[in-house]
Design a protein around this motif. Structure first.
Motif, PDB file in Angstrom:
ATOM      1  N   ALA A 169       0.847  -1.198   0.000  1.00 41.42           N
ATOM      2  CA  ALA A 169       0.000   0.000   0.000  1.00 41.42           C
ATOM      3  C   ALA A 169       0.880   1.244   0.000  1.00 41.42           C
ATOM      4  O   ALA A 169       2.099   1.153   0.027  1.00 41.42           O
ATOM      5  CB  ALA A 169      -0.901  -0.030   1.230  1.00 41.42           C
ATOM      6  N   ASP A 170       0.252   2.417  -0.036  1.00 47.07           N
ATOM      7  CA  ASP A 170       1.000   3.680  -0.045  1.00 47.07           C
ATOM      8  C   ASP A 170       1.858   3.817   1.204  1.00 47.07           C
ATOM      9  O   ASP A 170       2.952   4.362   1.164  1.00 47.07           O
ATOM     10  CB  ASP A 170       0.026   4.856  -0.123  1.00 47.07           C
ATOM     11  CG  ASP A 170      -0.782   4.809  -1.401  1.00 47.07           C
ATOM     12  OD1 ASP A 170      -0.300   5.306  -2.412  1.00 47.07           O
ATOM     13  OD2 ASP A 170      -1.898   4.245  -1.379  1.00 47.07           O
ATOM     14  N   SER A 171       1.312   3.349   2.335  1.00 49.00           N
ATOM     15  CA  SER A 171       2.057   3.305   3.592  1.00 49.00           C
ATOM     16  C   SER A 171       1.889   1.914   4.177  1.00 49.00           C
ATOM     17  O   SER A 171       0.837   1.300   4.015  1.00 49.00           O
ATOM     18  CB  SER A 171       1.463   4.279   4.617  1.00 49.00           C
ATOM     19  OG  SER A 171       1.694   5.605   4.251  1.00 49.00           O
ATOM     20  N   ARG A 204      -6.334   6.332  -2.808  1.00 42.55           N
ATOM     21  CA  ARG A 204      -4.951   6.256  -3.288  1.00 42.55           C
ATOM     22  C   ARG A 204      -4.621   7.559  -3.992  1.00 42.55           C
ATOM     23  O   ARG A 204      -5.443   8.080  -4.738  1.00 42.55           O
ATOM     24  CB  ARG A 204      -4.772   5.076  -4.247  1.00 42.55           C
ATOM     25  CG  ARG A 204      -3.372   5.074  -4.881  1.00 42.55           C
ATOM     26  CD  ARG A 204      -2.875   3.690  -5.243  1.00 42.55           C
ATOM     27  NE  ARG A 204      -2.500   2.941  -4.050  1.00 42.55           N
ATOM     28  CZ  ARG A 204      -1.889   1.760  -4.086  1.00 42.55           C
ATOM     29  NH1 ARG A 204      -1.605   1.186  -5.229  1.00 42.55           N
ATOM     30  NH2 ARG A 204      -1.578   1.142  -2.971  1.00 42.55           N
ATOM     31  N   ASP A 205      -3.407   8.079  -3.740  1.00 41.63           N
ATOM     32  CA  ASP A 205      -2.987   9.265  -4.485  1.00 41.63           C
ATOM     33  C   ASP A 205      -2.520   8.807  -5.862  1.00 41.63           C
ATOM     34  O   ASP A 205      -1.963   7.720  -6.018  1.00 41.63           O
ATOM     35  CB  ASP A 205      -1.916  10.060  -3.720  1.00 41.63           C
ATOM     36  CG  ASP A 205      -0.684   9.238  -3.376  1.00 41.63           C
ATOM     37  OD1 ASP A 205      -0.810   8.014  -3.197  1.00 41.63           O
ATOM     38  OD2 ASP A 205       0.400   9.834  -3.295  1.00 41.63           O
ATOM     39  N   LEU A 206      -2.789   9.630  -6.863  1.00 32.02           N
ATOM     40  CA  LEU A 206      -2.546   9.227  -8.251  1.00 32.02           C
ATOM     41  C   LEU A 206      -1.229   9.807  -8.714  1.00 32.02           C
ATOM     42  O   LEU A 206      -1.173  10.943  -9.142  1.00 32.02           O
ATOM     43  CB  LEU A 206      -3.692   9.725  -9.131  1.00 32.02           C
ATOM     44  CG  LEU A 206      -5.070   9.261  -8.651  1.00 32.02           C
ATOM     45  CD1 LEU A 206      -6.162   9.955  -9.438  1.00 32.02           C
ATOM     46  CD2 LEU A 206      -5.189   7.747  -8.756  1.00 32.02           C
ATOM     47  N   THR A 207      -0.167   9.050  -8.607  1.00 28.57           N
ATOM     48  CA  THR A 207       1.160   9.564  -8.946  1.00 28.57           C
ATOM     49  C   THR A 207       1.634   8.949 -10.259  1.00 28.57           C
ATOM     50  O   THR A 207       0.904   8.993 -11.245  1.00 28.57           O
ATOM     51  CB  THR A 207       2.124   9.341  -7.764  1.00 28.57           C
ATOM     52  OG1 THR A 207       2.106   7.966  -7.408  1.00 28.57           O
ATOM     53  CG2 THR A 207       1.694  10.156  -6.561  1.00 28.57           C
ATOM     54  N   ARG A 208       2.850   8.398 -10.288  1.00 31.21           N
ATOM     55  CA  ARG A 208       3.356   7.795 -11.530  1.00 31.21           C
ATOM     56  C   ARG A 208       2.404   6.709 -11.998  1.00 31.21           C
ATOM     57  O   ARG A 208       1.877   5.956 -11.201  1.00 31.21           O
ATOM     58  CB  ARG A 208       4.701   7.108 -11.270  1.00 31.21           C
ATOM     59  CG  ARG A 208       5.831   7.996 -11.017  1.00 31.21           C
ATOM     60  CD  ARG A 208       7.019   7.157 -10.600  1.00 31.21           C
ATOM     61  NE  ARG A 208       6.696   6.271  -9.489  1.00 31.21           N
ATOM     62  CZ  ARG A 208       7.476   5.301  -9.035  1.00 31.21           C
ATOM     63  NH1 ARG A 208       8.626   5.065  -9.604  1.00 31.21           N
ATOM     64  NH2 ARG A 208       7.115   4.557  -8.020  1.00 31.21           N
ATOM     65  N   ASN A 213       1.096  12.669   1.322  1.00 26.63           N
ATOM     66  CA  ASN A 213      -0.055  12.083   0.640  1.00 26.63           C
ATOM     67  C   ASN A 213      -0.115  10.561   0.799  1.00 26.63           C
ATOM     68  O   ASN A 213      -1.204   9.992   0.910  1.00 26.63           O
ATOM     69  CB  ASN A 213      -0.045  12.481  -0.837  1.00 26.63           C
ATOM     70  CG  ASN A 213      -0.236  13.976  -1.013  1.00 26.63           C
ATOM     71  OD1 ASN A 213      -0.578  14.677  -0.053  1.00 26.63           O
ATOM     72  ND2 ASN A 213      -0.023  14.474  -2.218  1.00 26.63           N
ATOM     73  N   ASP A 214       1.040   9.919   0.826  1.00 17.89           N
ATOM     74  CA  ASP A 214       1.042   8.467   1.042  1.00 17.89           C
ATOM     75  C   ASP A 214       0.547   8.118   2.450  1.00 17.89           C
ATOM     76  O   ASP A 214      -0.035   7.052   2.666  1.00 17.89           O
ATOM     77  CB  ASP A 214       2.435   7.879   0.802  1.00 17.89           C
ATOM     78  CG  ASP A 214       2.689   7.636  -0.686  1.00 17.89           C
ATOM     79  OD1 ASP A 214       1.710   7.573  -1.461  1.00 17.89           O
ATOM     80  OD2 ASP A 214       3.863   7.491  -1.070  1.00 17.89           O
ATOM     81  N   LEU A 215       0.783   8.993   3.406  1.00 23.72           N
ATOM     82  CA  LEU A 215       0.230   8.776   4.753  1.00 23.72           C
ATOM     83  C   LEU A 215      -1.275   9.065   4.745  1.00 23.72           C
ATOM     84  O   LEU A 215      -2.084   8.296   5.274  1.00 23.72           O
ATOM     85  CB  LEU A 215       0.907   9.705   5.771  1.00 23.72           C
ATOM     86  CG  LEU A 215       2.402   9.483   6.019  1.00 23.72           C
ATOM     87  CD1 LEU A 215       2.955  10.581   6.923  1.00 23.72           C
ATOM     88  CD2 LEU A 215       2.653   8.108   6.640  1.00 23.72           C
TER      89      LEU A 215
HETATM   90 MG    MG Z   1       0.939   6.767  -3.239  1.00 20.63          MG
END
Ligand code: MG
Length: 340
Positions: free
Chosen positions: A45-47, A223-227, A86-88
């Motif tokens: 996951a993001d974190s 979820r944050d939308l990054t790469r 943002n991942d947190l």
């Molecule tokens: Mg993320």
């Protein structure tokens, strides 16, 4: 513990292994997650969620190698703080503290370093978090490209919050917090000196927006939308939940300048990077309330409901404007290297 023989060791590492798309996924799940095998990591996951007595902490780390270091809407410092915050935030955590590690190339302009640091200070202040520890390394000229930053963050997950793609249910609605692709095209425009005007990265700390959404109604996962963009994040949601997700093409928000730049550059906004957008899954009874809350926040004004969770499946389909449907896959290859 799996034996070494079961590790999936790649041949040569190409740029595509850092794209955030399919090859990144293969490297992370086949090598890192297998070698380090543990429950917290297995979620990918993001974190990671770790227990500390009765509390649950979210813990995350990221490296920043964006080129160029400064671009409209942000710079490597703002990115390094926002990306980790943002991942947190998308795990429902309230950021407690960040670390920052600097890898600086010999000869790098101290004034630029000062600018980056002030930008980190401003982003951390906006997110309401302190940078409490760090590290500094300098490498010989030619051994790094100016400046790389690595940040880590810990956050506290309030009791009762348990956000994960495993919680998705058939019928849940997909919310996107605003127009897609702004970061990717803004960085590319700056790097390649394309001279397209009006492009600006969306880089922003999303913890305030996430808190607003969580206070408004039930949210299953964020979820944050990054790469890799929305398309890649949706594929991660579908494969980890084992459910099919449908995205409606005509609901996907893209600003006119970014849409125009994507068309000129041959980029698909569904795969382009964002640094201030997230997707949320909510049960239908909550989605209108959550949407309203998002729209009342400066970073969520363009939020829309753009899809839903279908039944069993594990794949993502794109329902096109003319009523057709096609599979939407994870990012293949490398659309834009060193975007974050
Ligand atoms: Mg993320």
């Amino acid at each position: 513990m799996p034996g070494k023989s079961r590790l999936n060791v790649p041949g040569k590492i190409t740029l595509a292994y850092g794209s955030g798309g399919r090859l990144t996924h293969e490297l992370v799940s086949g090598l890192f997650a297998r070698a380090f095998a543990n429950k917290a990591l297995a979620e990918l996951a993001d974190s990671a969620v770790i227990k500390a007595g009765r509390e649950r902490l979210a813990f995350t780390t990221d490296g920043y190698v964006v080129s160029p270091l400064f671009f409209p809407g942000g710079d490597i410092g703002k990115l390094a703080v926002c990306g980790t915050v943002n991942d947190l935030a998308v795990k429902g955590a309230r950021p407690l503290a960040l670390s920052a590690s600097f890898i600086i190339e010999e000869g790098f302009d101290g004034e630029l370093l000062g600018k980056v640091v002030l930008s980190m200070k401003a982003a951390a202040a906006e997110a309401g978090v302190d940078i409490v520890t760090g590290d500094t390394k300098v490498v010989d000229k030619g051994k790094a490209d100016g400046l790389f930053i690595s940040t880590a963050g810990v956050g506290l997950i309030p009791a009762g919050r348990d956000l994960s793609f495993g919680a998705l249910r058939t019928g849940d609605e997909l919310i996107i917090s605003g127009p897609l692709g702004d970061h990717g095209v803004a960085v590319m425009n700056e790097r390649n000196k394309l001279g397209l005007s009006g492009l600006k990265s969306d880089c922003a700390p999303l913890n305030g927006l996430a808190e607003k959404a969580l206070a408004a109604g039930e949210v299953r996962a964020m979820r944050d939308l990054t790469r890799g963009g929305l398309a890649t994040a949706l594929n991660e949601a579908a494969s980890s939940s084992g459910l099919a997700v449908e995205l409606e093409e005509e609901k996907v928000p893209v600003s006119p300048v970014t849409a125009n730049a994507c068309a000129l550059l041959g980029l698909d906004p569904l795969y382009a990077a964002n640094e201030g957008k997230m997707m949320l899954f909510c049960p239908p009874a909550s989605s209108a309330k959550v949407l309203r809350a998002l729209r009342s926040h400066r970073y969520g004004r363009g939020a829309v409901i753009a899809g839903r969770v279908l039944g069993k499946g594990g794949e993502v389909s794109l329902r096109t404007a003319v009523g057709g449907s096609r599979l939407l896959r994870m990012l293949e290859g490398e659309q834009l290297p060193r975007i974050c």
